[in-house]
Motif scaffolding. Structure first.
Motif, PDB file in Angstrom:
ATOM      1  N   UNK A 129       0.860  -1.180   0.000  1.00 39.81           N
ATOM      2  CA  UNK A 129       0.000   0.000   0.000  1.00 39.81           C
ATOM      3  C   UNK A 129       0.898   1.233   0.000  1.00 39.81           C
ATOM      4  N   UNK A 130       0.672   2.151  -0.915  1.00 40.11           N
ATOM      5  CA  UNK A 130       1.539   3.315  -1.081  1.00 40.11           C
ATOM      6  C   UNK A 130       0.795   4.598  -0.724  1.00 40.11           C
TER       7      UNK A 130
ATOM      8  N   UNK B  61      -1.322  11.443  -2.259  1.00 37.50           N
ATOM      9  CA  UNK B  61      -1.698  10.425  -3.231  1.00 37.50           C
ATOM     10  C   UNK B  61      -1.738   9.078  -2.517  1.00 37.50           C
ATOM     11  N   UNK B  62      -2.498   8.133  -3.063  1.00 45.53           N
ATOM     12  CA  UNK B  62      -2.592   6.803  -2.470  1.00 45.53           C
ATOM     13  C   UNK B  62      -2.875   5.782  -3.551  1.00 45.53           C
ATOM     14  N   UNK B  63      -2.261   4.610  -3.430  1.00 41.63           N
ATOM     15  CA  UNK B  63      -2.475   3.542  -4.414  1.00 41.63           C
ATOM     16  C   UNK B  63      -1.984   2.220  -3.829  1.00 41.63           C
ATOM     17  N   UNK B  64      -2.306   1.131  -4.526  1.00 42.51           N
ATOM     18  CA  UNK B  64      -1.871  -0.206  -4.139  1.00 42.51           C
ATOM     19  C   UNK B  64      -1.142  -0.822  -5.326  1.00 42.51           C
ATOM     20  N   UNK B  65      -0.012  -1.470  -5.052  1.00 41.44           N
ATOM     21  CA  UNK B  65       0.766  -2.064  -6.131  1.00 41.44           C
ATOM     22  C   UNK B  65       0.020  -3.227  -6.780  1.00 41.44           C
ATOM     23  N   UNK B  66      -0.133  -3.198  -8.088  1.00 44.07           N
ATOM     24  CA  UNK B  66      -0.690  -4.366  -8.796  1.00 44.07           C
ATOM     25  C   UNK B  66       0.381  -5.425  -8.963  1.00 44.07           C
TER      26      UNK B  66
END
Length: 345
Positions: free
Chosen positions: A256-257, A328-333
């Motif tokens: 989780x980024x 910003x927020x994202x999850x590694x695929x």
């Protein structure tokens, strides 16, 4: 003896760390494995018998592990996938105190390489993870073979297994070991279906990284939080766009980024702005450049200044969800571009 905790039936209580994808029990035969005799449950399904809620670290625990192994063997699975892994956080709800290393020592390196969402482990390692969870050592995860099998360990010595097969032999074996294998409709510790949370999941794809580089180009330095397991993060201070590629290559799969503003060099001002009460996360950089974090509340404030005497810079983050707003927020695929991680950033 602690009988009150065991009396709270986990099948009707809040689960351990929850994720957001649909329940994994669909179409599977699900059993609740416990040492609690169903005859000692009251009309609400709560256990009211003499058994306590602690692991005996002995023959009963061994019976639990043997039961899980029997269900896996009858299902035909030889390895399981770790999902939504966690380690001890600031608050622990287990009846036994967590231990140093979270019960993962000897299973994974000290930096927990290999303990991440999507990692596959042989049944022998999976059983040791179940042991650590039964003992409340600090580690927690779901163990799954997608569409075929799962193991979910709850509080108070409740274990739920699901199999594509009815596993009648494993049920009999479990009872012969002195435990009870009760068929139930679903695991209360399975992934929860939540459309709003699913919609919030953003993949850390080319668009995300392009936006991050643009943010750095416009505003300068940012801090990237890499949540490699729940309750633990690696921190990366990114000063130029040229550093992004190297950092990307070192990230834990399915992490989780979260992107935060740069640390402040005014440590005293940051500490003076701490809330009067409640949880905060302190992120600081040592003189050697290493970035660490610590969750604190007001009881820790008197010791903070001494602890952070040598801190080069600091960032204070609220632990309240509505106040915790990253840039910003994202999850590694996965490498094929598919976002399989079920947690939200």
């Amino acid at each position: 003896m602690n009988v009150s905790a065991a009396g709270s039936d986990p099948s009707a209580s809040a689960p351990r760390p929850a994720s957001v994808e649909g329940g994994s029990a669909t179409g599977l035969h699900v059993y609740r494995i416990t040492k609690y005799n169903p005859a000692d449950r009251n009309e609400n399904g709560h256990y009211a018998g003499p058994e306590d809620s602690y692991s005996d670290h002995g023959p009963v625990e061994a019976a639990y592990l043997a039961a899980v192994a029997a269900f896996a063997r009858e299902t035909g699975v030889t390895c399981l996938t770790i999902r939504e892994p966690a380690v001890t956080g600031f608050i622990n709800f287990g009846v036994e105190p967590p231990i140093e290393g979270h019960g993962l020592a000897g299973l994974f390196p000290p930096d927990l390489t290999g303990y991440h969402d999507g990692a596959q482990v042989p049944i022998a390692v999976a059983l040791e993870l179940v042991r650590a969870m039964l003992r409340d050592n600090g580690a927690w995860c779901r163990l799954e073979a997608e569409g075929r099998f799962f193991v979910h360990v709850g509080y108070d010595q409740y274990v739920h297994v699901g199999s594509a097969l009815p596993c009648s032999h494993a049920v009999t074996f479990t009872r012969q070991r002195g435990l009870f294998a009760e068929p139930i409709s679903r695991s209360p510790y399975g992934p929860e279906s939540d459309g709003d949370d699913l919609a919030r999941r953003r993949p850390a794809d080319a668009t995300f990284w392009g936006e991050l580089e643009a943010l750095i180009s416009r505003g300068g330095v940012v801090v990237l939080e890499e949540g490699y397991v729940r309750n633990a993060s690696h921190w990366h201070r990114i000063t130029t766009v040229d550093e992004v590629a190297a950092i990307r290559s070192r990230l834990t799969p399915r992490a989780r980024l979260l992107v935060w503003p740069d640390l402040s060099t005014d440590v005293d001002a940051a500490l003076a702005g701490l809330p009067d009460e409640g949880l905060s996360e302190i992120v600081w950089q040592s003189p050697q450049g290493h970035i660490s974090s610590l969750t604190v509340d007001e009881t820790h404030y008197p010791a903070l200044r001494a602890m952070l005497t040598d801190a080069r810079a600091i960032l204070v983050l609220s632990c309240h969800e509505d106040e915790r707003r990253p840039l910003m927020a994202a999850v590694l695929p996965d490498p094929d571009g598919v976002l399989r991680a079920r947690w939200t950033p």
